[in-house]
Design a protein around this motif. Structure first.
Motif, PDB file in Angstrom:
ATOM      1  N   VAL A   1      77.925 -13.559  90.235  1.00  0.00           N
ATOM      2  CA  VAL A   1      77.687 -13.445  89.397  1.00  0.00           C
ATOM      3  C   VAL A   1      76.454 -14.824  89.325  1.00  0.00           C
ATOM      4  O   VAL A   1      76.958 -15.960  88.809  1.00  0.00           O
ATOM      5  CB  VAL A   1      78.706 -13.095  88.127  1.00  0.00           C
ATOM      6  CG1 VAL A   1      78.795 -13.123  86.797  1.00  0.00           C
ATOM      7  CG2 VAL A   1      79.554 -11.968  89.170  1.00  0.00           C
ATOM      8  N   GLU A   2      75.463 -14.445  88.499  1.00  0.00           N
ATOM      9  CA  GLU A   2      74.520 -15.255  87.961  1.00  0.00           C
ATOM     10  C   GLU A   2      74.290 -15.042  86.745  1.00  0.00           C
ATOM     11  O   GLU A   2      73.640 -16.417  86.003  1.00  0.00           O
ATOM     12  CB  GLU A   2      72.930 -14.812  89.147  1.00  0.00           C
ATOM     13  CG  GLU A   2      73.615 -14.865  89.809  1.00  0.00           C
ATOM     14  CD  GLU A   2      71.619 -14.515  90.594  1.00  0.00           C
ATOM     15  OE1 GLU A   2      70.902 -14.627  90.256  1.00  0.00           O
ATOM     16  OE2 GLU A   2      71.523 -14.133  92.359  1.00  0.00           O
ATOM     17  N   HIS A   3      75.263 -14.206  85.369  1.00  0.00           N
ATOM     18  CA  HIS A   3      74.629 -14.614  84.087  1.00  0.00           C
ATOM     19  C   HIS A   3      75.627 -13.639  83.780  1.00  0.00           C
ATOM     20  O   HIS A   3      75.891 -12.464  84.295  1.00  0.00           O
ATOM     21  CB  HIS A   3      73.458 -13.741  84.349  1.00  0.00           C
ATOM     22  CG  HIS A   3      72.647 -14.546  83.294  1.00  0.00           C
ATOM     23  ND1 HIS A   3      71.359 -15.044  83.327  1.00  0.00           N
ATOM     24  CD2 HIS A   3      72.921 -14.210  81.733  1.00  0.00           C
ATOM     25  CE1 HIS A   3      71.147 -15.982  82.104  1.00  0.00           C
ATOM     26  NE2 HIS A   3      71.546 -15.018  80.986  1.00  0.00           N
ATOM     27  N   VAL A   4      75.769 -14.127  82.959  1.00  0.00           N
ATOM     28  CA  VAL A   4      77.171 -13.155  82.080  1.00  0.00           C
ATOM     29  C   VAL A   4      76.266 -12.741  80.709  1.00  0.00           C
ATOM     30  O   VAL A   4      76.208 -13.886  79.933  1.00  0.00           O
ATOM     31  CB  VAL A   4      78.565 -13.545  81.797  1.00  0.00           C
ATOM     32  CG1 VAL A   4      79.602 -13.242  80.781  1.00  0.00           C
ATOM     33  CG2 VAL A   4      78.856 -13.891  83.047  1.00  0.00           C
ATOM     34  N   PHE A   5      76.830 -11.861  80.255  1.00  0.00           N
ATOM     35  CA  PHE A   5      76.065 -10.859  79.062  1.00  0.00           C
ATOM     36  C   PHE A   5      77.190 -10.439  78.038  1.00  0.00           C
ATOM     37  O   PHE A   5      78.582  -9.818  78.127  1.00  0.00           O
ATOM     38  CB  PHE A   5      75.204  -9.963  79.495  1.00  0.00           C
ATOM     39  CG  PHE A   5      73.632 -10.694  80.028  1.00  0.00           C
ATOM     40  CD1 PHE A   5      72.713 -11.131  78.930  1.00  0.00           C
ATOM     41  CD2 PHE A   5      73.934 -10.049  81.444  1.00  0.00           C
ATOM     42  CE1 PHE A   5      71.945 -11.100  79.368  1.00  0.00           C
ATOM     43  CE2 PHE A   5      72.614 -10.901  81.940  1.00  0.00           C
ATOM     44  CZ  PHE A   5      71.708 -11.172  80.526  1.00  0.00           C
ATOM     45  N   LEU A   6      77.645 -11.470  77.065  1.00  0.00           N
ATOM     46  CA  LEU A   6      78.435 -11.044  75.910  1.00  0.00           C
ATOM     47  C   LEU A   6      78.376  -9.467  75.204  1.00  0.00           C
ATOM     48  O   LEU A   6      76.907  -9.197  74.500  1.00  0.00           O
ATOM     49  CB  LEU A   6      79.089 -11.635  75.621  1.00  0.00           C
ATOM     50  CG  LEU A   6      79.471 -12.755  75.908  1.00  0.00           C
ATOM     51  CD1 LEU A   6      80.174 -14.337  74.937  1.00  0.00           C
ATOM     52  CD2 LEU A   6      80.857 -12.375  76.852  1.00  0.00           C
ATOM     53  N   THR A   7      78.842  -9.040  74.607  1.00  0.00           N
ATOM     54  CA  THR A   7      78.832  -7.793  73.955  1.00  0.00           C
ATOM     55  C   THR A   7      79.931  -7.239  72.790  1.00  0.00           C
ATOM     56  O   THR A   7      81.050  -7.398  73.316  1.00  0.00           O
ATOM     57  CB  THR A   7      78.131  -6.469  73.956  1.00  0.00           C
ATOM     58  OG1 THR A   7      77.551  -5.809  73.271  1.00  0.00           O
ATOM     59  CG2 THR A   7      78.840  -5.947  75.110  1.00  0.00           C
ATOM     60  N   GLY A   8      80.405  -6.010  71.707  1.00  0.00           N
ATOM     61  CA  GLY A   8      81.096  -6.291  71.970  1.00  0.00           C
ATOM     62  C   GLY A   8      81.615  -7.003  70.203  1.00  0.00           C
ATOM     63  O   GLY A   8      81.486  -8.122  69.999  1.00  0.00           O
ATOM     64  N   GLY A   9      82.243  -6.284  69.556  1.00  0.00           N
ATOM     65  CA  GLY A   9      82.685  -7.033  67.879  1.00  0.00           C
ATOM     66  C   GLY A   9      83.457  -8.124  68.270  1.00  0.00           C
ATOM     67  O   GLY A   9      83.039  -9.027  67.447  1.00  0.00           O
ATOM     68  N   THR A  10      83.897  -8.641  69.003  1.00  0.00           N
ATOM     69  CA  THR A  10      84.586  -9.651  68.930  1.00  0.00           C
ATOM     70  C   THR A  10      84.030 -10.741  69.831  1.00  0.00           C
ATOM     71  O   THR A  10      84.531 -11.725  69.831  1.00  0.00           O
ATOM     72  CB  THR A  10      86.177  -9.957  69.897  1.00  0.00           C
ATOM     73  OG1 THR A  10      87.005  -8.096  69.454  1.00  0.00           O
ATOM     74  CG2 THR A  10      87.055 -10.637  69.608  1.00  0.00           C
ATOM     75  N   SER A  11      83.101 -10.329  70.501  1.00  0.00           N
ATOM     76  CA  SER A  11      82.190 -10.854  71.074  1.00  0.00           C
ATOM     77  C   SER A  11      81.634 -11.948  69.963  1.00  0.00           C
ATOM     78  O   SER A  11      81.058 -13.359  70.356  1.00  0.00           O
ATOM     79  CB  SER A  11      80.740 -10.869  72.230  1.00  0.00           C
ATOM     80  OG  SER A  11      79.822 -10.278  71.121  1.00  0.00           O
ATOM     81  N   ARG A  12      81.240 -11.703  68.724  1.00  0.00           N
ATOM     82  CA  ARG A  12      80.770 -12.587  68.645  1.00  0.00           C
ATOM     83  C   ARG A  12      81.636 -13.541  67.325  1.00  0.00           C
ATOM     84  O   ARG A  12      81.826 -13.995  66.029  1.00  0.00           O
ATOM     85  CB  ARG A  12      80.292 -11.771  67.203  1.00  0.00           C
ATOM     86  CG  ARG A  12      79.035 -10.791  67.231  1.00  0.00           C
ATOM     87  CD  ARG A  12      77.867 -11.538  67.272  1.00  0.00           C
ATOM     88  NE  ARG A  12      76.843 -10.712  67.709  1.00  0.00           N
ATOM     89  CZ  ARG A  12      75.823 -11.172  67.963  1.00  0.00           C
ATOM     90  NH1 ARG A  12      75.228 -11.596  68.123  1.00  0.00           N
ATOM     91  NH2 ARG A  12      74.904 -10.109  68.993  1.00  0.00           N
ATOM     92  N   LEU A  13      82.472 -14.447  67.315  1.00  0.00           N
ATOM     93  CA  LEU A  13      83.105 -15.137  67.568  1.00  0.00           C
ATOM     94  C   LEU A  13      82.988 -16.267  67.416  1.00  0.00           C
ATOM     95  O   LEU A  13      81.239 -16.616  68.743  1.00  0.00           O
ATOM     96  CB  LEU A  13      84.587 -14.854  68.469  1.00  0.00           C
ATOM     97  CG  LEU A  13      85.341 -13.923  67.689  1.00  0.00           C
ATOM     98  CD1 LEU A  13      86.402 -14.452  68.412  1.00  0.00           C
ATOM     99  CD2 LEU A  13      86.118 -13.933  66.401  1.00  0.00           C
TER     100      LEU A  13
END
Length: 538
Positions: free
Chosen positions: A303-315
């Motif tokens: 894995v070369e890059h991780v992308f976050l999403t979803g409401g809890t990812s905004r912590l």
């Protein structure tokens, strides 16, 4: 030159925290977000009451939409989703789904007959002398899909298209593929569940769902803490405000949260669950590398890059924390870069709507139902004809239907006569058939009774796993009993254990499947402290 007409898309998801809805339009290669809404819905034990709450929320969201002629994307997110990919020869469409179910049967924890498939096929490629294509398949239980579909049908939806996963992120190129890595991870952290999806060259290649999200964080933040001011704890509302305004990853914060807890204590409260979350991510990445890598291609399976999403990812601080712990570049998905947002949408944060928006962007690859296409095609054709032509066509159609019905009636009468003759020949064996049927009924009643008994039993394997995580090395489990919804745990703590040690054990058991943990009895003896704990199961 005639201007192309904009297509509209409706997508809805029944999540654990409520119902989500988006409406989007597409004109040429441009997507516009027209509306995005969320209606909180409480979880009810009674399925009928839950369905009524969902129905009310869906009716509110879909009011004014043409759901009778336009398809509605039903986005299903469940831990029971199973994903696999296969290489298949080119098959006729009528054989394809049966073949995919046969290939998936060893991957499913539920009967393959109960599976509803959502799949994508790549363009056929010639391998040797045969055309072959890559298939990516997701399967979810029919009971889950039916539960949501009935709600949508009750509010007037005629054509419902299942979307159980995002198979391609090619339409999210502005954010996810800007650096053109060969393998990226999209981590969607929701209210009660996190989806880990790996995309190779923009196509889904791995899918896993784990129990981690905002609900877990809330449970951690509302734990009791012993301070100089006594035992304190945040309320659910205070924990929600802290998630939105504070950095949960700052161990140096000295100011008080809700005049109760120092900010530096928040990280210590959620750290055990964060460690488990990090371990699950690493385990998923490592598993993929082991399964898909070989001596020559292992580097391309990292894995070369991780992308976050979803409401809890905004912590606050979540992105930086994961990048540091995973040692992989990590960033938020900026959905506003992928589409134009119309003024009436009024959405500050699109992260909770990622699955819905991505499902619409991936929709050109979604196979719509034949009935919906046929209905819309018929509507376009009839709109161009005169009333007289339509009337004649309808009359001819009715005549044809009458002739077909008469032909079938005569065929049924003839078949009934043949059947009556066959029944007359079967009368000698009727008594034996009655005995067999009686045995079958007894077997069915026994199976129903067995199912009713097993439904009241807890998931013992998961229960003992959680107990093993909660019990310290010096604690010995002596007995576990369950009845009338109450779990009774008896054991001892060897050595110098005291009541405080039993209290720590009860606190460690409080989550995720144990609720209302109470210490019923403790007895201090010379060799150990004996205890009895009672609790409810989630």
């Amino acid at each position: 030159m005639k201007k192309s007409q904009a297509r509209s898309f409706l997508a809805i998801e029944f999540a654990s925290s409520g119902v989500k809805f988006v409406k989007m339009t597409q004109s040429a290669n441009r997507f516009d977000l027209v509306d995005a809404r969320f209606v909180p819905v409480s979880l009810e034990r009674d399925p009928e009451k839950q369905a009524e709450l969902w129905k009310a929320a869906a009716s509110e969201m879909l009011a004014g939409e043409d759901v009778k002629s336009e398809p509605v994307l039903l986005v299903v997110n469940t831990t029971q989703t199973c994903f696999a990919q296969f290489t298949l020869p080119k098959l006729p469409k009528k054989e394809l789904e049966g073949t995919l179910k046969w290939k998936m049967k060893d991957q499913l924890p539920f009967p393959v007959e109960e599976a509803v498939l959502d799949y994508r096929l790549s363009e056929p490629e010639k391998i040797g002398k045969q055309l072959r294509c890559q298939s990516r398949v997701c399967a979810v239980p029919k009971s889950v899909v039916d539960r949501y579909s009935k709600v949508l049908s009750a509010v007037g939806c005629r054509e419902i298209v299942l979307v159980s996963s995002i198979f391609s992120i090619s339409s999210l190129a502005s954010t996810l593929l800007q650096a053109k890595p060969s393998l990226v991870a999209v981590v969607d952290i929701g209210h009660s569940m996190t989806e880990i999806a790996l995309y190779a060259a923009g196509r889904l290649s791995f899918l896993r769902k784990i129990s981690f999200g905002g609900e877990v964080v809330n449970t951690c933040l509302t734990q009791s803490l012993v301070t100089e001011r006594g035992t304190v704890s945040l309320t659910h509302e205070e924990a929600e405000r802290a998630k939105q305004t504070e950095s949960l990853f700052d161990p140096m914060g000295e100011h008080l949260i809700a005049a109760k807890v120092e900010a530096s204590k928040l990280h210590s409260l959620i750290r055990p669950e964060l460690e488990r979350f990090i371990d699950e991510l690493k385990r998923s990445f490592h598993y993929y590398a082991e399964e898909h890598g070989d001596a020559g291609l292992a580097a391309a399976r990292v894995v070369e890059h991780v992308f976050l999403t979803g409401g809890t990812s905004r912590l606050g601080g979540m992105c930086e924390y994961l990048e540091e712990r995973l040692d992989i570049p990590t960033q938020q998905i900026q959905l506003e870069n992928e589409l134009a947002i119309q003024s009436q949408a009024r959405v500050k944060d699109l992260s909770p709507f990622y699955r819905l928006i991505a499902a619409v962007l991936d929709h050109p690859y979604v196979p719509a139902s034949y009935a919906g296409h046929a209905a819309r095609g018929m509507k376009r054709v009839l709109g161009k004809l005169s009333y007289k032509v339509v009337a004649i066509a309808c009359a001819l159609f009715l005549v044809a239907v009458g002739w077909i019905l008469d032909f079938n009636y005569r065929r049924i009468v003839h078949a009934r006569q043949d059947l009556r003759a066959q029944v007359d020949n079967l009368i000698p064996g009727y008594e034996a058939a009655q005995n067999i049927r009686s045995l079958e009924r007894k077997l069915e009643r026994a199976q129903i009774l067995m199912s009713a008994i097993l439904e009241k039993e807890p998931l013992w394997l998961e229960l003992f796993k959680e107990l093993s995580h909660s019990f310290p090395p010096e604690a010995v489990l002596e007995s576990v009993t369950y009845g009338e919804g109450i779990l009774v745990v008896k054991g001892r703590i060897d050595g110098t254990g005291d009541k405080a040690s039993v209290s720590d054990l009860a606190l460690a058991m409080e989550w995720p499947i144990f609720r209302n943990v109470n210490i019923v009895r403790t007895e201090q003896r010379e060799d150990a402290t004996y205890f009895e704990i009672r609790c409810l199961l989630s």
